[in-house]
Design a protein around this motif. Structure first.
Motif, PDB file in Angstrom:
ATOM      1  N   VAL A 184      36.249 136.795   9.637  1.00  0.00           N
ATOM      2  CA  VAL A 184      35.049 136.298   8.964  1.00  0.00           C
ATOM      3  C   VAL A 184      34.898 134.800   9.190  1.00  0.00           C
ATOM      4  O   VAL A 184      33.794 134.298   9.431  1.00  0.00           O
ATOM      5  N   ALA A 185      36.012 134.066   9.121  1.00  0.00           N
ATOM      6  CA  ALA A 185      35.948 132.623   9.343  1.00  0.00           C
ATOM      7  C   ALA A 185      35.418 132.309  10.736  1.00  0.00           C
ATOM      8  O   ALA A 185      34.656 131.352  10.922  1.00  0.00           O
ATOM      9  N   ARG A 186      35.806 133.120  11.719  1.00  0.00           N
ATOM     10  CA  ARG A 186      35.287 132.925  13.075  1.00  0.00           C
ATOM     11  C   ARG A 186      33.780 133.154  13.116  1.00  0.00           C
ATOM     12  O   ARG A 186      33.043 132.434  13.787  1.00  0.00           O
ATOM     13  N   LEU A 187      33.290 134.150  12.403  1.00  0.00           N
ATOM     14  CA  LEU A 187      31.855 134.427  12.364  1.00  0.00           C
ATOM     15  C   LEU A 187      31.088 133.273  11.736  1.00  0.00           C
ATOM     16  O   LEU A 187      29.921 133.034  12.064  1.00  0.00           O
ATOM     17  N   PHE A 188      31.742 132.549  10.825  1.00  0.00           N
ATOM     18  CA  PHE A 188      31.112 131.412  10.173  1.00  0.00           C
ATOM     19  C   PHE A 188      31.312 130.113  10.959  1.00  0.00           C
ATOM     20  O   PHE A 188      30.997 129.035  10.472  1.00  0.00           O
ATOM     21  N   GLY A 189      31.863 130.229  12.160  1.00  0.00           N
ATOM     22  CA  GLY A 189      31.962 129.060  13.029  1.00  0.00           C
ATOM     23  C   GLY A 189      33.285 128.335  13.015  1.00  0.00           C
ATOM     24  O   GLY A 189      33.405 127.259  13.614  1.00  0.00           O
ATOM     25  N   ASP A 190      34.305 128.872  12.375  1.00  0.00           N
ATOM     26  CA  ASP A 190      35.612 128.217  12.349  1.00  0.00           C
ATOM     27  C   ASP A 190      36.267 128.333  13.726  1.00  0.00           C
ATOM     28  O   ASP A 190      36.460 129.430  14.251  1.00  0.00           O
ATOM     29  N   THR A 191      36.602 127.200  14.333  1.00  0.00           N
ATOM     30  CA  THR A 191      37.214 127.199  15.664  1.00  0.00           C
ATOM     31  C   THR A 191      38.666 126.716  15.615  1.00  0.00           C
ATOM     32  O   THR A 191      39.251 126.423  16.658  1.00  0.00           O
ATOM     33  N   THR A 192      39.247 126.643  14.425  1.00  0.00           N
ATOM     34  CA  THR A 192      40.629 126.196  14.298  1.00  0.00           C
ATOM     35  C   THR A 192      41.576 127.129  15.038  1.00  0.00           C
ATOM     36  O   THR A 192      41.519 128.346  14.875  1.00  0.00           O
ATOM     37  N   ARG A 193      42.443 126.541  15.862  1.00  0.00           N
ATOM     38  CA  ARG A 193      43.430 127.346  16.587  1.00  0.00           C
ATOM     39  C   ARG A 193      44.566 127.710  15.641  1.00  0.00           C
ATOM     40  O   ARG A 193      45.212 126.851  15.052  1.00  0.00           O
ATOM     41  N   LEU A 194      44.803 129.005  15.499  1.00  0.00           N
ATOM     42  CA  LEU A 194      45.835 129.450  14.565  1.00  0.00           C
ATOM     43  C   LEU A 194      47.236 129.172  15.083  1.00  0.00           C
ATOM     44  O   LEU A 194      48.137 128.843  14.319  1.00  0.00           O
ATOM     45  N   GLY A 195      47.458 129.329  16.362  1.00  0.00           N
ATOM     46  CA  GLY A 195      48.778 129.103  16.907  1.00  0.00           C
ATOM     47  C   GLY A 195      49.661 130.338  16.806  1.00  0.00           C
ATOM     48  O   GLY A 195      49.444 131.206  15.955  1.00  0.00           O
ATOM     49  N   PRO A 196      50.697 130.434  17.647  1.00  0.00           N
ATOM     50  CA  PRO A 196      51.542 131.637  17.680  1.00  0.00           C
ATOM     51  C   PRO A 196      52.321 131.882  16.391  1.00  0.00           C
ATOM     52  O   PRO A 196      52.533 133.019  16.012  1.00  0.00           O
ATOM     53  N   ALA A 256      48.223 107.416  20.233  1.00  0.00           N
ATOM     54  CA  ALA A 256      48.371 106.190  19.455  1.00  0.00           C
ATOM     55  C   ALA A 256      47.030 105.555  19.137  1.00  0.00           C
ATOM     56  O   ALA A 256      46.818 105.004  18.064  1.00  0.00           O
ATOM     57  N   ALA A 257      46.086 105.660  20.075  1.00  0.00           N
ATOM     58  CA  ALA A 257      44.777 105.034  19.883  1.00  0.00           C
ATOM     59  C   ALA A 257      43.983 105.709  18.787  1.00  0.00           C
ATOM     60  O   ALA A 257      43.026 105.163  18.267  1.00  0.00           O
ATOM     61  N   ALA A 258      44.399 106.937  18.436  1.00  0.00           N
ATOM     62  CA  ALA A 258      43.635 107.705  17.447  1.00  0.00           C
ATOM     63  C   ALA A 258      44.229 107.626  16.052  1.00  0.00           C
ATOM     64  O   ALA A 258      43.658 108.152  15.107  1.00  0.00           O
ATOM     65  N   VAL A 259      45.375 106.955  15.915  1.00  0.00           N
ATOM     66  CA  VAL A 259      46.053 106.946  14.627  1.00  0.00           C
ATOM     67  C   VAL A 259      45.188 106.334  13.536  1.00  0.00           C
ATOM     68  O   VAL A 259      45.158 106.799  12.398  1.00  0.00           O
ATOM     69  N   ALA A 260      44.463 105.276  13.882  1.00  0.00           N
ATOM     70  CA  ALA A 260      43.667 104.587  12.872  1.00  0.00           C
ATOM     71  C   ALA A 260      42.324 105.225  12.614  1.00  0.00           C
ATOM     72  O   ALA A 260      41.569 104.754  11.774  1.00  0.00           O
ATOM     73  N   GLN A 261      42.002 106.294  13.360  1.00  0.00           N
ATOM     74  CA  GLN A 261      40.700 106.938  13.217  1.00  0.00           C
ATOM     75  C   GLN A 261      40.765 108.067  12.201  1.00  0.00           C
ATOM     76  O   GLN A 261      41.739 108.808  12.146  1.00  0.00           O
ATOM     77  N   PRO A 262      39.709 108.232  11.375  1.00  0.00           N
ATOM     78  CA  PRO A 262      39.684 109.354  10.436  1.00  0.00           C
ATOM     79  C   PRO A 262      39.548 110.663  11.165  1.00  0.00           C
ATOM     80  O   PRO A 262      38.903 110.745  12.221  1.00  0.00           O
ATOM     81  N   CYS A 263      40.186 111.711  10.649  1.00  0.00           N
ATOM     82  CA  CYS A 263      40.089 113.026  11.283  1.00  0.00           C
ATOM     83  C   CYS A 263      40.040 114.074  10.190  1.00  0.00           C
ATOM     84  O   CYS A 263      40.597 113.881   9.110  1.00  0.00           O
ATOM     85  N   PRO A 264      39.393 115.214  10.468  1.00  0.00           N
ATOM     86  CA  PRO A 264      39.302 116.271   9.461  1.00  0.00           C
ATOM     87  C   PRO A 264      40.655 116.906   9.218  1.00  0.00           C
ATOM     88  O   PRO A 264      41.484 116.993  10.117  1.00  0.00           O
ATOM     89  N   ALA A 265      40.865 117.350   8.010  1.00  0.00           N
ATOM     90  CA  ALA A 265      42.116 118.023   7.664  1.00  0.00           C
ATOM     91  C   ALA A 265      42.191 119.364   8.362  1.00  0.00           C
ATOM     92  O   ALA A 265      41.193 120.063   8.499  1.00  0.00           O
ATOM     93  N   ALA A 266      43.373 119.749   8.795  1.00  0.00           N
ATOM     94  CA  ALA A 266      43.545 121.050   9.449  1.00  0.00           C
ATOM     95  C   ALA A 266      43.567 122.148   8.428  1.00  0.00           C
ATOM     96  O   ALA A 266      44.053 121.976   7.322  1.00  0.00           O
ATOM     97  N   ASP A 267      43.060 123.309   8.818  1.00  0.00           N
ATOM     98  CA  ASP A 267      43.099 124.464   7.924  1.00  0.00           C
ATOM     99  C   ASP A 267      44.484 125.072   7.941  1.00  0.00           C
ATOM    100  O   ASP A 267      45.188 124.971   8.927  1.00  0.00           O
TER     101      ASP A 267
END
Length: 300
Positions: free
Chosen positions: A108-120, A289-300
């Motif tokens: 269902v989350a995929r149908l709603f556009g969630d593209t988070t990679r679940l991982g093995p 390293a260049a991205a450390v100071a940048q805001p990023c969305p929390a992972a699901d």
């Protein structure tokens, strides 16, 4: 997952693992409409005084469509189907079938556009949990229980979809307002059928205690914690607590209904609990390293 997330997760494992036992007791003394009406009505009365704030009506008007969808998929439809199915199935079997929610939730989350990679690791956790559920459920699938099983699968589909709606469409609505308004709507829907099937005499104390426990603990309190869990860890991960609910349901059956605790059940418990831990594991990623100071969305 944070410490707060784990505490909320553990609470939901318990609070939505024991309702199956209470429903089984309650439907032996009252009709399905009476049970759902009493459960939703009492809980709504408890939460409404806490939920009503200035601007509440305006908020409800602005979000009435997703609120209606959430109420239909989380309460109005599922609680009828769940209670009706338990007139024919054991509380343990009911809890086991509802454990399909996390798998459906990922889709269902995929149908709603969630593209988070679940991982093995997380996929392995989902697979282990499902294996445990199947191991427990397989011996009970024979016989004339096809329709109650279908009812519970429909419940699982509703339970998997409703949290995604809450997470995507109801973010700006206070938790208590969502809960109280949806429970109130469900109570109104079931008021007529409940009156038409009201018991001729007062149910037993056991039935009344079961209804009270469902309304106060497993509904009013549990829904508040439920929304907090979704907002703390995300809808797909939050729904993994339904892997542990079957273990709680079976344990309640063993302790209170004298159901047998076999080696098969113990192995399935281990699979379900291990699957829950792995499926909620946070995937580690290397951050430039260049991205450390940048805001990023929390992972699901």
């Amino acid at each position: 997952m944070s410490r707060r997330g784990w505490l909320l997760f553990a609470a939901m494992c318990l609070l939505w693992g024991i309702p199956y036992l209470m429903i089984k007791v309650a439907v032996a003394g009252v009709s399905v409409p009476v049970l759902v009406f009493a459960r939703t009505g009492i809980a709504a009365l408890l939460l409404l005084p806490l939920a009503v704030r200035p601007g509440a009506l305006a908020t409800l008007r602005a979000h009435w469509r997703p609120l209606l969808a959430f109420a239909a998929l989380e309460i109005i439809g599922p609680w009828w189907l769940l209670s009706d199915a338990e007139r024919h199935l054991s509380s343990s079997m009911t809890g086991l079938l509802i454990a399909a929610v996390p798998i459906i939730g990922v889709l269902v989350a995929r149908l709603f556009g969630d593209t988070t990679r679940l991982g093995p690791v997380r996929w392995a956790g989902l697979a282990l949990g499902l294996a445990g559920v199947l191991l427990l459920a397989a011996p009970h699938l024979s016989g004339g229980t096809a329709w109650p099983v279908i009812e519970l699968l429909l419940v699982a589909a509703g339970y998997a979809t409703a949290p995604v709606i809450a997470a995507n469409k109801l973010v700006g609505v206070p938790n208590l307002l969502i809960t109280a308004s949806c429970l109130s709507l469900a109570g109104l829907v079931y008021a007529g059928p409940a009156i038409a099937t009201w018991p001729a005499q007062l149910p037993s104390a056991e039935v009344l205690l079961a209804i009270g426990g469902l309304a106060v603990v497993c509904t009013a309190l549990a829904f508040v914690l439920f929304f907090e869990l979704i907002r703390e860890v995300g809808a797909p991960r939050a729904m993994v607590f339904t892997y542990v609910n079957p273990a709680v349901a079976v344990a309640a059956g063993v302790l209170l209904l004298d159901e047998p605790l076999t080696a098969l059940v113990i192995v399935a418990f281990v699979l379900i609990l291990a699957g829950s831990v792995l499926a909620t594991a946070r995937q580690r990623a290397k951050i430039p390293a260049a991205a450390v100071a940048q805001p990023c969305p929390a992972a699901d």
